[in-house]
Design an enzyme around this catalytic site. Structure first.
Site, PDB file in Angstrom:
ATOM      1  N   VAL A 114     100.195 -89.452   7.571  1.00  0.00           N
ATOM      2  CA  VAL A 114      99.293 -90.169   6.715  1.00  0.00           C
ATOM      3  C   VAL A 114      97.923 -89.285   6.395  1.00  0.00           C
ATOM      4  O   VAL A 114      97.491 -89.450   5.193  1.00  0.00           O
ATOM      5  CB  VAL A 114      98.796 -91.251   7.752  1.00  0.00           C
ATOM      6  CG1 VAL A 114      97.856 -92.304   7.162  1.00  0.00           C
ATOM      7  CG2 VAL A 114      99.999 -92.082   8.329  1.00  0.00           C
ATOM      8  N   LYS A 153      95.535 -80.793  16.139  1.00  0.00           N
ATOM      9  CA  LYS A 153      95.852 -80.474  17.406  1.00  0.00           C
ATOM     10  C   LYS A 153      96.183 -79.102  17.530  1.00  0.00           C
ATOM     11  O   LYS A 153      95.763 -78.199  18.354  1.00  0.00           O
ATOM     12  CB  LYS A 153      96.916 -81.193  18.079  1.00  0.00           C
ATOM     13  CG  LYS A 153      96.969 -81.431  19.565  1.00  0.00           C
ATOM     14  CD  LYS A 153      97.718 -82.786  19.918  1.00  0.00           C
ATOM     15  CE  LYS A 153      99.233 -82.385  19.980  1.00  0.00           C
ATOM     16  NZ  LYS A 153      99.855 -83.562  20.619  1.00  0.00           N
ATOM     17  N   GLY A 164     109.604 -89.566   6.910  1.00  0.00           N
ATOM     18  CA  GLY A 164     108.343 -89.743   7.331  1.00  0.00           C
ATOM     19  C   GLY A 164     108.041 -91.231   7.811  1.00  0.00           C
ATOM     20  O   GLY A 164     106.786 -91.304   8.039  1.00  0.00           O
ATOM     21  N   ASP A 221     106.995-100.839  17.996  1.00  0.00           N
ATOM     22  CA  ASP A 221     106.101-100.840  16.908  1.00  0.00           C
ATOM     23  C   ASP A 221     106.015-102.155  16.162  1.00  0.00           C
ATOM     24  O   ASP A 221     104.844-102.540  15.659  1.00  0.00           O
ATOM     25  CB  ASP A 221     106.699 -99.577  15.830  1.00  0.00           C
ATOM     26  CG  ASP A 221     105.836 -99.539  14.385  1.00  0.00           C
ATOM     27  OD1 ASP A 221     104.770 -98.752  14.786  1.00  0.00           O
ATOM     28  OD2 ASP A 221     106.201 -99.949  13.356  1.00  0.00           O
ATOM     29  N   LYS A 227     102.334-104.051  15.892  1.00  0.00           N
ATOM     30  CA  LYS A 227     101.790-104.717  14.554  1.00  0.00           C
ATOM     31  C   LYS A 227     101.689-106.226  14.617  1.00  0.00           C
ATOM     32  O   LYS A 227     100.699-106.788  14.205  1.00  0.00           O
ATOM     33  CB  LYS A 227     102.710-104.361  13.430  1.00  0.00           C
ATOM     34  CG  LYS A 227     102.846-102.886  13.263  1.00  0.00           C
ATOM     35  CD  LYS A 227     104.042-102.611  12.215  1.00  0.00           C
ATOM     36  CE  LYS A 227     103.693-101.019  11.908  1.00  0.00           C
ATOM     37  NZ  LYS A 227     105.068-100.466  11.203  1.00  0.00           N
ATOM     38  N   GLY A 245     105.269 -94.682   5.246  1.00  0.00           N
ATOM     39  CA  GLY A 245     105.354 -93.343   4.215  1.00  0.00           C
ATOM     40  C   GLY A 245     103.818 -93.054   3.955  1.00  0.00           C
ATOM     41  O   GLY A 245     102.989 -93.820   4.110  1.00  0.00           O
TER      42      GLY A 245
HETATM   43  N1  HSE Z   1     107.288 -96.094  12.147  1.00  0.00           N
HETATM   44  C1  HSE Z   1     106.532 -97.149  10.897  1.00  0.00           C
HETATM   45  C2  HSE Z   1     107.599 -97.839  10.403  1.00  0.00           C
HETATM   46  C3  HSE Z   1     105.608 -96.477  10.299  1.00  0.00           C
HETATM   47  O1  HSE Z   1     108.831 -97.479  10.330  1.00  0.00           O
HETATM   48  O2  HSE Z   1     107.313 -99.117   9.872  1.00  0.00           O
HETATM   49  C4  HSE Z   1     104.759 -97.258   9.664  1.00  0.00           C
HETATM   50  O3  HSE Z   1     103.918 -97.863  10.490  1.00  0.00           O
END
Ligand code: HSE
Length: 417
Positions: A17, A41, A181, A195, A199, A297
């Site tokens: 990103v 890092k 990615g 994840d 969200k 992405g």
């Molecule tokens: N790993 C997350 C996805 C990336 O696959 O949606 C975007 O937030």
């Protein structure tokens, strides 16, 4: 912040990103925004940007008074929270893509924003290129928002598409998602639904003013879905999606979860393939709206970050209207769902927990049932994730109390009772 203010950015993170943002910003000269320093890092990695931009000392950014915007796109959520906290306390506006950090520290972040009166924008943290957060904040009035259904994780959607349409095996599909990615550094975050629930925590806050965490929202990922489930789905003309859902029930409370779901071909979510995300919003007068776009992405995520940076020029900040100016939503587990379960052994399934079971089948080696169950029976413990059990919601899965009573009456009549 005055309008069209010049924005001097300190960027944390130069991964998928961060680098995407660097490239996109270079092509958006009209924005009056420039990156002054990038904190990374690992010092010795080869990077496609001038070496003098980089530092490994976060204070080079946080203590620089000329930097008025911190963009934070790093992976470690605790480090990210610290950076964001310091930046806000110093009066620096923050743009963040760190969904895990935001979901884990939501209440603290809200407090920090209230105390510092400093903008914290995070459009890229949920559904990447789809402008859903600002839409929920600005466009939808709480009372009118009946429901949200969404595909919010690109990697799992990509894997489901590759597995069930292109017949690629799970590991290879995941590897492709990593190479492109989309996947998190720890892909279990995607595959096990973390994840997506992070969200969903963010979206629920902007949609309904709910301040929750992953502990309060029932979720799983696609880890237990197998070829047999896809075959059953195919026989019934269904596809499988990992669906994040929230619905305002008749009593005004909110049912919310992230679970695999069978979707019918005419369901808009059936249209969502690969790493795309989508959100279907149902509201009082507008009926149904469908937002669709790339959810993961480099450039799609960077674009959302850029849009937040651009909004800062006009001093934009979230008002959290649903939380502070309306009655915030309250989560409930008091409703019923119709579920499909597949499993190896009958004796691992607590049949007594079901209101009723409508179908049960035993195919060689694998068994499945379809039944109606109180949602609390799923949220109380994890029996439905154990012993190689796979749970998939049926289409239109939520059944409210009043409907359940009607359905029960009909089934008793049919049974001649
Ligand atoms: N790993 C997350 C996805 C990336 O696959 O949606 C975007 O937030």
């Amino acid at each position: 912040m005055t309008s069209h203010k010049e924005l001097t950015i300190g960027l944390f993170g130069f991964g998928v990103v961060g680098e995407g943002l660097y490239k996109v910003l270079k092509q958006t000269s009209t924005l009056n925004a420039s990156i002054k320093k990038i904190c990374i890092k690992k010092e010795n990695k080869k990077r496609d940007a001038p070496a003098e931009l980089f530092t490994t000392d976060k204070n080079d950014l946080l203590n620089d008074d000329s930097i008025n915007v911190i963009v934070e796109v790093i992976n470690e959520s605790e480090a990210a929270f610290e950076i964001v906290s310091v930046a806000l306390k110093k009066g620096k506006a923050v743009v963040s893509a760190s969904k895990k950090m935001i979901a884990e520290h939501l209440a603290e972040l809200l407090k920090l924003q209230e105390e510092t009166h400093t903008p914290f924008l995070c459009e890229s943290s949920a559904c990447a290129s789809i402008p859903v957060i600002r839409n929920l904040e600005e466009y939808y009035d709480n009372d009118l928002l009946h429901s949200l259904r969404a595909v919010v994780n690109g990697s799992t959607n990509f894997i489901l598409t590759k597995m069930f349409e292109d017949k690629i095996d799970f590991r290879d599909a995941l590897m492709q998602a990593q190479q492109l990615g989309f996947a998190e550094a720890d892909p279990a975050l995607d595959v096990e639904g973390w994840d997506a629930v992070h969200k969903w925590v963010i979206i629920l806050c902007h949609a309904y003013g709910i301040v929750s965490s992953s502990k309060e929202i029932l979720f799983t990922g696609i880890q237990n879905i197998n070829a047999g489930d896809a075959n059953v789905g195919r026989e019934k003309n269904y596809e499988i999606r990992l669906v994040a859902q929230a619905k305002k029930l008749l009593n005004g409370k909110i049912a919310a979860f992230v679970l695999p779901q069978f979707v019918q071909p005419n369901d808009l979510l059936a249209f969502v393939k690969n790493e795309n995300n989508a959100v279907i919003i149902e509201s009082g007068f507008a009926d149904k709206q469908f937002f669709y776009g790339k959810g993961a992405g480099s450039f799609p995520t960077a674009t959302a970050v850029l849009s937040d940076i651009s909004a800062l020029r006009y001093g934009y900040r979230y008002e959290y209207k649903k939380l502070y100016h309306q009655t915030p939503g309250i989560l409930t587990t008091d409703f019923y769902v119709r579920i499909y379960l597949s499993f190896d052994e009958w004796n691992t399934i607590p049949r007594e927990k079901f209101e009723w079971i409508e179908e049960w089948h035993s195919i060689v080696g694998r068994k499945y049932l379809v039944g109606v169950i109180h949602f609390g029976q799923l949220s109380q413990n994890n029996w439905w994730k154990e012993n190689n059990t796979s749970l998939i919601l049926t289409p239109d899965p939520i059944i409210e109390d009043i409907e359940l009573r009607k359905l029960k009456k009909t089934s008793l009549k049919l049974a001649g009772v």
